[in-house]
Design a protein around this motif. Structure first.
Motif, PDB file in Angstrom:
ATOM      1  N   ALA A 137       0.839  -1.216   0.000  1.00  0.00           N
ATOM      2  CA  ALA A 137       0.000   0.000   0.000  1.00  0.00           C
ATOM      3  C   ALA A 137       0.869   1.259   0.000  1.00  0.00           C
ATOM      4  N   GLY A 138       0.631   2.209   0.937  1.00  0.00           N
ATOM      5  CA  GLY A 138       1.302   3.507   0.911  1.00  0.00           C
ATOM      6  C   GLY A 138       0.319   4.612   0.580  1.00  0.00           C
ATOM      7  N   HIS A 215       1.444  -0.116   4.831  1.00  0.00           N
ATOM      8  CA  HIS A 215       1.837   1.291   4.882  1.00  0.00           C
ATOM      9  C   HIS A 215       0.608   2.178   4.784  1.00  0.00           C
ATOM     10  N   PHE A 216       0.473   3.088   5.731  1.00  0.00           N
ATOM     11  CA  PHE A 216      -0.590   4.084   5.716  1.00  0.00           C
ATOM     12  C   PHE A 216       0.053   5.455   5.633  1.00  0.00           C
ATOM     13  N   TRP A 217      -0.061   6.076   4.453  1.00  0.00           N
ATOM     14  CA  TRP A 217       0.507   7.393   4.212  1.00  0.00           C
ATOM     15  C   TRP A 217      -0.613   8.374   3.873  1.00  0.00           C
ATOM     16  N   LEU A 218      -0.268   9.661   3.909  1.00  0.00           N
ATOM     17  CA  LEU A 218      -1.217  10.679   3.483  1.00  0.00           C
ATOM     18  C   LEU A 218      -0.903  11.069   2.031  1.00  0.00           C
ATOM     19  N   ASP A 219      -1.216  12.275   1.632  1.00  0.00           N
ATOM     20  CA  ASP A 219      -1.068  12.629   0.218  1.00  0.00           C
ATOM     21  C   ASP A 219       0.393  12.855  -0.140  1.00  0.00           C
ATOM     22  N   ASP A 220       0.652  12.977  -1.441  1.00  0.00           N
ATOM     23  CA  ASP A 220       2.011  13.041  -1.960  1.00  0.00           C
ATOM     24  C   ASP A 220       2.360  14.419  -2.519  1.00  0.00           C
TER      25      ASP A 220
END
Length: 276
Positions: A137-138, A215-220
């Motif tokens: 994920a990510g 993976h838990f990320w926010l925006d890029d």
């Protein structure tokens, strides 16, 4: 030949072969060097312990399914124990290759979403077959939050925002801002948004027990932070920690062993002041 777990036994076999003269120069069959030696003349005495817990690679770039599988096969040969299959479905990585987006002498060979999902699942199976730690994920959770299919949640996907969900988008400059699937931020000051993300991540972990590290990320991107009255007085990292703690509690409640990985990235470089 022995090791502390099945994966390390596989590493040990390759170390034995390496000490016997073999070399693993690069992924693919033309990257292996195997000398001609008598089997009964091989003798190796070696004891070793890994220097780092995580030794790995990931699926960044553009590639064919054959190449990325050869990359996974090559990993244990050189002692890599981890592979990160980024995005819920890394559609763009395959599309870039098979569409011949870049200069190529080959004709385009477009792949359907069904084929790309099959590639994605095959890649994960090959990682697990070697006992490697699978990261997944990510970026892209925000697109999934809004109901978009996983194949549209990477950098080049098409983001759809239902009319009744626009209130959940980040308020920037007086407008609810919709950008791409990985570059759209949400209004994390809303408890409903945080709780829905918690459930979304936990549901994914429960449906994908093969994933060891999710993976838990926010925006890029930058300048996407919500400026509404609920958000403007707290740092993004405060809300991020709230969500991560919520995911932790929900995984524990469900008895799931999945580990959560997260980033110090963009607005998250400013640390939380109250949340821990």
């Amino acid at each position: 030949i022995a090791g502390t777990n099945p994966r390390s036994v596989l590493f040990a076999v390759y170390r034995f072969l390496e000490a016997s003269g073999c070399r693993w120069i690069r992924p693919g069959p033309d990257g292996d060097y195997v000398p001609s030696r008598r089997i009964d003349s091989l003798s190796v005495q070696l004891k070793d312990k890994a220097t780092y817990r995580f030794r790995g690679n990931h699926n960044g770039g553009s590639y064919s399914i054959d190449y990325i599988l050869s990359k996974i096969e090559w990993g244990p040969k050189v002692g890599l124990n981890t592979f990160f299959n980024e995005f819920l479905i890394p559609k763009k990585n395959y599309v870039n290759w098979y569409s011949r987006k870049y200069p190529s002498q080959k004709a385009p060979e477009l792949r359907t979403d069904t084929e790309i999902r099959a590639y994605h699942e095959l890649l994960n199976r090959e990682v697990k077959r070697r006992g490697m730690l699978l990261h997944a994920a990510g970026h892209g959770w925000n697109a999934k939050f809004l109901g978009n299919p996983e194949a549209e949640c990477d950098h080049d996907g098409r983001l759809h925002v239902p009319e009744d969900q626009t209130e959940y988008l980040a308020l920037v400059g007086g407008e609810r801002v919709k950008r791409g699937p990985t570059t759209t931020e949400l209004c994390y000051g809303k408890a409903e948004v945080r709780q829905r993300l918690v459930q979304l991540v936990a549901d994914y972990a429960e449906a994908h027990p093969e994933v060891d590290y999710l993976h838990f990320w926010l925006d890029d991107r930058t300048n996407n932070t919500c400026e509404c009255e609920l958000c403007r007085h707290r740092k993004v990292s405060e809300f991020f920690i709230m969500i991560l703690n919520g995911i932790d509690r929900e995984l524990s409640r469900r008895g799931l062993p999945t580990r959560i990985a997260f980033l110090v990235y963009q607005d998250l470089r400013w640390p939380p002041e109250t949340e821990r």
